[in-house]
Design a protein around this motif. Structure first.
Motif, PDB file in Angstrom:
ATOM      1  N   HIS A 120     -13.346  12.097   9.977  1.00  0.00           N
ATOM      2  CA  HIS A 120     -13.251  12.426  11.392  1.00  0.00           C
ATOM      3  C   HIS A 120     -13.322  11.039  12.202  1.00  0.00           C
ATOM      4  O   HIS A 120     -14.500  10.267  11.742  1.00  0.00           O
ATOM      5  CB  HIS A 120     -14.498  13.374  11.787  1.00  0.00           C
ATOM      6  N   PHE A 145     -24.429  16.804   5.731  1.00  0.00           N
ATOM      7  CA  PHE A 145     -23.803  16.537   6.987  1.00  0.00           C
ATOM      8  C   PHE A 145     -22.881  15.414   7.141  1.00  0.00           C
ATOM      9  O   PHE A 145     -21.658  15.299   7.313  1.00  0.00           O
ATOM     10  CB  PHE A 145     -24.448  17.020   8.280  1.00  0.00           C
ATOM     11  N   LEU A 205     -15.763  17.129  17.610  1.00  0.00           N
ATOM     12  CA  LEU A 205     -17.378  17.146  18.122  1.00  0.00           C
ATOM     13  C   LEU A 205     -17.512  16.051  18.910  1.00  0.00           C
ATOM     14  O   LEU A 205     -16.822  14.939  18.685  1.00  0.00           O
ATOM     15  CB  LEU A 205     -18.124  17.254  16.874  1.00  0.00           C
ATOM     16  N   GLY A 228     -28.350  21.950  21.058  1.00  0.00           N
ATOM     17  CA  GLY A 228     -27.253  22.641  20.182  1.00  0.00           C
ATOM     18  C   GLY A 228     -26.772  24.039  20.601  1.00  0.00           C
ATOM     19  O   GLY A 228     -26.169  24.611  19.414  1.00  0.00           O
ATOM     20  N   LEU A 257     -13.783  20.583  12.344  1.00  0.00           N
ATOM     21  CA  LEU A 257     -14.593  20.228  13.268  1.00  0.00           C
ATOM     22  C   LEU A 257     -14.368  18.828  13.568  1.00  0.00           C
ATOM     23  O   LEU A 257     -14.927  17.890  13.596  1.00  0.00           O
ATOM     24  CB  LEU A 257     -16.129  20.179  13.194  1.00  0.00           C
ATOM     25  N   ALA A 303     -21.518  21.944  15.935  1.00  0.00           N
ATOM     26  CA  ALA A 303     -22.307  21.097  14.937  1.00  0.00           C
ATOM     27  C   ALA A 303     -23.597  21.762  14.311  1.00  0.00           C
ATOM     28  O   ALA A 303     -23.973  21.513  13.427  1.00  0.00           O
ATOM     29  CB  ALA A 303     -22.587  19.893  15.742  1.00  0.00           C
ATOM     30  N   ARG A 304     -24.167  22.513  15.383  1.00  0.00           N
ATOM     31  CA  ARG A 304     -25.517  23.191  15.084  1.00  0.00           C
ATOM     32  C   ARG A 304     -25.276  24.289  13.850  1.00  0.00           C
ATOM     33  O   ARG A 304     -25.972  24.470  13.089  1.00  0.00           O
ATOM     34  CB  ARG A 304     -26.243  23.600  16.233  1.00  0.00           C
ATOM     35  N   MET A 338     -16.216  21.878   8.157  1.00  0.00           N
ATOM     36  CA  MET A 338     -16.395  20.800   8.459  1.00  0.00           C
ATOM     37  C   MET A 338     -14.992  19.836   9.043  1.00  0.00           C
ATOM     38  O   MET A 338     -14.794  19.455   9.846  1.00  0.00           O
ATOM     39  CB  MET A 338     -17.090  19.708   7.494  1.00  0.00           C
ATOM     40  N   GLN A 341     -23.725  14.482  20.918  1.00  0.00           N
ATOM     41  CA  GLN A 341     -24.467  16.133  20.545  1.00  0.00           C
ATOM     42  C   GLN A 341     -24.772  15.693  19.191  1.00  0.00           C
ATOM     43  O   GLN A 341     -25.776  16.406  18.627  1.00  0.00           O
ATOM     44  CB  GLN A 341     -23.395  17.064  20.681  1.00  0.00           C
ATOM     45  N   VAL A 342     -23.759  15.602  18.096  1.00  0.00           N
ATOM     46  CA  VAL A 342     -24.104  15.364  16.657  1.00  0.00           C
ATOM     47  C   VAL A 342     -25.259  14.275  16.426  1.00  0.00           C
ATOM     48  O   VAL A 342     -26.220  14.839  15.754  1.00  0.00           O
ATOM     49  CB  VAL A 342     -22.860  14.867  16.118  1.00  0.00           C
ATOM     50  N   ALA A 374     -18.819  14.826   6.717  1.00  0.00           N
ATOM     51  CA  ALA A 374     -18.168  14.246   8.086  1.00  0.00           C
ATOM     52  C   ALA A 374     -17.525  12.753   7.640  1.00  0.00           C
ATOM     53  O   ALA A 374     -16.231  12.787   7.937  1.00  0.00           O
ATOM     54  CB  ALA A 374     -19.204  13.663   9.166  1.00  0.00           C
ATOM     55  N   TRP A 387     -14.819  10.886  15.155  1.00  0.00           N
ATOM     56  CA  TRP A 387     -16.112  10.877  15.836  1.00  0.00           C
ATOM     57  C   TRP A 387     -17.287  10.398  14.856  1.00  0.00           C
ATOM     58  O   TRP A 387     -18.143   9.785  15.473  1.00  0.00           O
ATOM     59  CB  TRP A 387     -16.650  12.150  16.351  1.00  0.00           C
TER      60      TRP A 387
END
Length: 254
Positions: free
Chosen positions: A212, A203, A182, A136, A179, A153-154, A176, A186-187, A207, A214
């Motif tokens: 989102h 988190f 993302l 991250g 974002l 994300a990190r 958030m 990775q998440v 989200a 993603w």
């Protein structure tokens, strides 16, 4: 003459404005005695025990971080809101020019020379291993330096780690919301390897609330969300899906 050529070559191997660590210089064949001789000859000057600068260069926290990352191989990096601001992901957040937030692993400490030096801004350091040190992170050019900083994300997970005492939850949600691009892979990796139940539940809750795209690619069954309820405050709203109590202002946030 040969020693002068050697120190010149070594100093030139680092970007202009870098801090030079005594430990690194010694690994490269320069004794304390020799360094003091270079100091008397005005090649280098000390900014604290174990840290040197080339004469004519001005110390910056970026040059100091570069040394910690590249010479000492430490995992200390700009994280949280600082990383988000540096990456341009927090346009509505004022990058406080007076405060920088750094994260490192639980076994790492900022060297005394770094903590004691007046960088012209406040340094806040958090040592924690709730996320593995090597994932991250991304490279960011900061002037003459390539520094490792938390990716978005990190960085948000680091913000959530500081809630509710040192970081506002509503502000985390505002981050958030921004974002929206993302990378799910990775998440997913960060969530699977994160050891903080609070961070993971918050988190995912945020989200999903932010709707989102993603989020639908996240495989929730692979993420350990722990057992039991988590409450961040006494009078809040209980979110049964994530077994967490959040402030009413956050749950009602449109």
């Amino acid at each position: 003459m040969e020693k002068e050529q050697k120190i010149n070559y070594l100093l030139n191997s680092q970007p202009s404005g870098a801090v030079y660590l005594s430990s690194w210089l010694m690994e490269n064949g320069f004794s304390t005695q020799l360094l003091n001789r270079y100091k008397k000859s005005n090649w280098i000057y000390s900014i604290g025990t174990g840290a040197w600068m080339r004469m004519g260069d001005t110390p910056t926290y970026q040059g100091a971080l570069f040394a910690l990352q590249q010479q000492a191989n430490l995992n200390i990096h700009p994280g949280g809101k600082t990383a988000l601001s540096l990456l341009g992901k927090a346009h509505y957040l004022e990058l406080s020019t007076k405060q920088i937030t750094l994260f490192g692993s639980s076994k790492e400490k900022l060297p005394a020379w770094f903590s004691k030096y007046d960088w012209g801004l406040k340094i806040k350091y958090f040592g924690s291993s709730f996320l593995p040190p090597k994932i991250g992170l991304q490279t960011l050019e900061q002037g003459a330096f390539s520094l490792l900083v938390s990716n978005p994300a990190r960085a948000l997970m680091e913000c959530l780690y500081l809630t509710p005492q040192k970081q506002e939850l509503v502000e985390c949600y505002e981050i958030m919301e921004g974002l929206n691009n993302l990378r799910p892979k990775q998440v997913q990796e960060l969530l699977e390897k994160c050891t903080s139940i609070k961070v993971k539940r918050l988190f995912l809750y945020m989200a999903e609330k932010a709707k989102h795209d993603w989020f639908k690619y996240i495989e929730l069954e692979k993420i350990d969300l722990g057992k039991g309820k988590r409450s961040l405050l006494k009078d809040g709203v209980y979110i049964s899906k994530y077994r967490i109590t959040v402030p009413k202002i956050l749950e009602n946030y449109e």
